[in-house]
Scaffold this active site. Structure first.
Site, short mmCIF file in Angstrom:
data_model
loop_
_atom_site.label_atom_id
_atom_site.label_comp_id
_atom_site.label_asym_id
_atom_site.label_seq_id
_atom_site.Cartn_x
_atom_site.Cartn_y
_atom_site.Cartn_z
N THR A 50 55.24 85.07 -21.96
CA THR A 50 55.94 84.90 -23.23
C THR A 50 55.07 85.48 -24.33
O THR A 50 53.98 86.00 -24.07
CB THR A 50 56.22 83.41 -23.53
OG1 THR A 50 54.99 82.78 -23.92
CG2 THR A 50 56.78 82.69 -22.32
N CYS A 51 55.54 85.37 -25.58
CA CYS A 51 54.73 85.91 -26.67
C CYS A 51 53.44 85.13 -26.85
O CYS A 51 52.49 85.64 -27.45
CB CYS A 51 55.54 85.91 -27.97
SG CYS A 51 56.13 84.28 -28.47
N ASN A 52 53.38 83.92 -26.34
CA ASN A 52 52.19 83.08 -26.54
C ASN A 52 51.35 82.86 -25.30
O ASN A 52 50.29 82.25 -25.39
CB ASN A 52 52.60 81.71 -27.11
CG ASN A 52 52.91 81.78 -28.58
OD1 ASN A 52 52.38 82.61 -29.29
ND2 ASN A 52 53.81 80.92 -29.03
N GLU A 115 59.01 72.63 -29.46
CA GLU A 115 60.03 73.69 -29.52
C GLU A 115 60.69 73.83 -28.15
O GLU A 115 60.03 73.69 -27.12
CB GLU A 115 59.40 75.01 -30.00
CG GLU A 115 58.24 75.54 -29.14
CD GLU A 115 58.70 76.41 -28.00
OE1 GLU A 115 59.90 76.76 -27.95
OE2 GLU A 115 57.88 76.73 -27.14
N GLN A 117 62.28 76.48 -26.70
CA GLN A 117 62.41 77.78 -26.04
C GLN A 117 61.60 77.90 -24.76
O GLN A 117 62.04 78.52 -23.79
CB GLN A 117 61.99 78.91 -27.00
CG GLN A 117 63.00 79.25 -28.07
CD GLN A 117 62.99 78.22 -29.19
OE1 GLN A 117 61.97 77.62 -29.48
NE2 GLN A 117 64.14 78.02 -29.81
N GLY A 190 66.12 93.42 -33.79
CA GLY A 190 66.17 92.66 -32.54
C GLY A 190 67.25 91.61 -32.64
O GLY A 190 67.47 91.03 -33.71
N ALA A 191 67.95 91.35 -31.55
CA ALA A 191 69.08 90.42 -31.60
C ALA A 191 68.98 89.38 -30.49
O ALA A 191 69.99 88.90 -29.99
CB ALA A 191 70.39 91.19 -31.47
N ALA A 195 65.78 85.97 -32.93
CA ALA A 195 66.53 86.51 -34.06
C ALA A 195 67.65 85.55 -34.47
O ALA A 195 67.88 85.31 -35.66
CB ALA A 195 67.11 87.87 -33.69
#
Length: 423
Positions: A50-52, A115, A117, A190-191, A195
């Site tokens: 993931t981004c993290n 969170e 996600q 970005g969608a 986003a």
């Protein structure tokens, strides 16, 4: 006994420059799982990117060799020398690995505690592993237990109250810069899910026009229509920069989407009106050099940490309750893992008893040749039922109660009682 290992790095141990170098796209993750599947010491593998965080969750009878393989593969696949990221890696084993996975699933290890996600991302990672057949008995059980623990944490604590996310933190940061977002024009690049969350927060703050740029125009149109915005192509980004006050980017692009030269070119038409960039993508979409231009402000995902810290104080109290739930789940999972050691002995006992029973039945059948097939089947069913009932309590003891004590010693006694290891 098989070991569970988590090898990885996250936002706490590595800055964004390292994380973006090691980030895996879904397609790259599939390729990595294919490679891992061919390595003998990597008996089971799930890969989470993931981004993290980037994590390899594995089960192996040779954890040292498996860890070495994972480190070398990360280095080779991403063309990054091990020395550059070795100090950022953590290595959790068994109970600590299980606890880590449960904490990740429950969002206790996220930049924004609570969170939602990350649970979806972990489920997607597990789904890829099952499709690639790299997850087996141990990691299947671990992942399903993690999902169950996360659900319990969400239900029994207030950790998810007043939901926040990186997108929420980004909007809070924009409000600090502008004072109010009312009437501010937004360009969304970005969608994806990030986003969508960002747009929801923006609308609640009564922003102005929203333009959505995406590689797939159809997806941009779908998102734009939901929020009464306008869809544009990626090639139209330079024109959109002339009117935008806030630019939020969260694509999966491998390179920069907005460059310093593009922004510098629009500053005169903008009459040097401030423009605020929030880059929540890894790898980064927005050129960090833009921040050096007058009236241009760039914040990446690491910059959001300060905003995030202000939103999680209440959640930390609830996180203490969640930690107790996780501690309990770790103990339960350990008992299950220990019970796996009893399986070969349980199987051996059953095989020996069934072999003895079968031999005695054959003698009986030979002594009563007049018995019909129905008679024989009735005796076989009765014998199997007796075996099942006789072995039920010993089996349950070894799997459950026995695991609470000195299981190796108990298994040794049982194997001697049934003479399972003849000299």
């Amino acid at each position: 006994m098989i070991d569970i290992v988590v090898l990885g790095l996250n936002h706490k141990t590595a800055d964004i420059s390292i994380r973006e170098c090691l980030a895996f796209s879904p397609l790259q993750t599939e390729d990595a799982l294919d490679r891992f599947r061919s390595v003998d010491v990597m008996e089971e593998v799930v890969m989470l990117s993931t981004c993290n965080r980037v994590e390899v969750i594995l089960a192996s009878h040779d954890p040292e060799a498996a860890i070495d393989v994972a480190r070398r593969c990360l280095s080779e696949w991403k063309a990054v020398e091990i020395e550059r990221f070795a100090s950022s890696l953590y290595n959790h084993r068994n109970d600590e690995a299980v606890r880590h996975v449960f904490r990740v699933a429950s969002s206790l290890d996220s930049m924004v505690v609570g969170e939602p996600q990350i649970l979806g991302q972990l489920k997607h990672a597990y789904r890829l592993a099952t499709e690639k057949k790299t997850s087996g008995v141990v990691l299947n059980r671990l992942m399903h237990r993690a999902f169950s623990v996360a659900k319990r944490v969400r239900t029994e604590t207030g950790i998810g109250d007043h939901a926040v996310s990186i997108s929420y933190a980004a909007i809070e940061l924009a409000k600090k810069i502008f004072g109010s977002l009312e009437g501010k024009n937004v360009l969304l690049i970005g969608a994806g899910e990030m986003a969508e969350l960002a747009v929801e927060h923006l609308i609640r703050n009564r922003c102005g026009d929203i333009r959505v740029a995406n590689r797939t125009l159809k997806r941009a149109m779908e998102l734009a229509q939901r929020f009464q915005g306008q869809a544009v192509g990626l090639e139209e980004i330079p024109d959109c920069l002339v009117r935008a006050d806030i630019v939020i980017s969260s694509t999966g692009a491998s390179g920069l989407v907005v460059t310093r030269d593009q922004v510098r070119a629009v500053m005169r038409p903008r009459r040097n009106k401030p423009i605020f960039f929030i880059d929540i993508a890894v790898p980064r979409d927005i050129d960090p050099e833009i921040h050096k231009l007058p009236n241009a402000y760039v914040y990446d995902i690491d910059d959001l940490q300060g905003v995030v810290d202000e939103n999680i104080q209440d959640r930390q109290k609830e996180a203490q309750k969640a930690e107790r739930i996780i501690d309990e789940a770790v103990i339960q999972f350990r008992s299950w893992m220990e019970s796996l050691d009893a399986v070969p002995t349980i199987v051996s006992i059953r095989q020996k008893i069934e072999a003895i029973a079968d031999a005695e039945m054959q003698k009986t059948f030979h002594q009563h040749p007049h018995w019909t097939e129905a008679d024989r089947q009735a005796v076989q069913r009765m014998t199997q039922a007796l075996i099942n009932k006789m072995l039920h309590e010993p089996t349950q003891y070894l799997r459950r109660n026995g695991a609470m004590g000195n299981l190796p010693a108990q298994l040794d006694v049982v194997r001697k009682l049934f003479h399972l290891d003849p000299e």
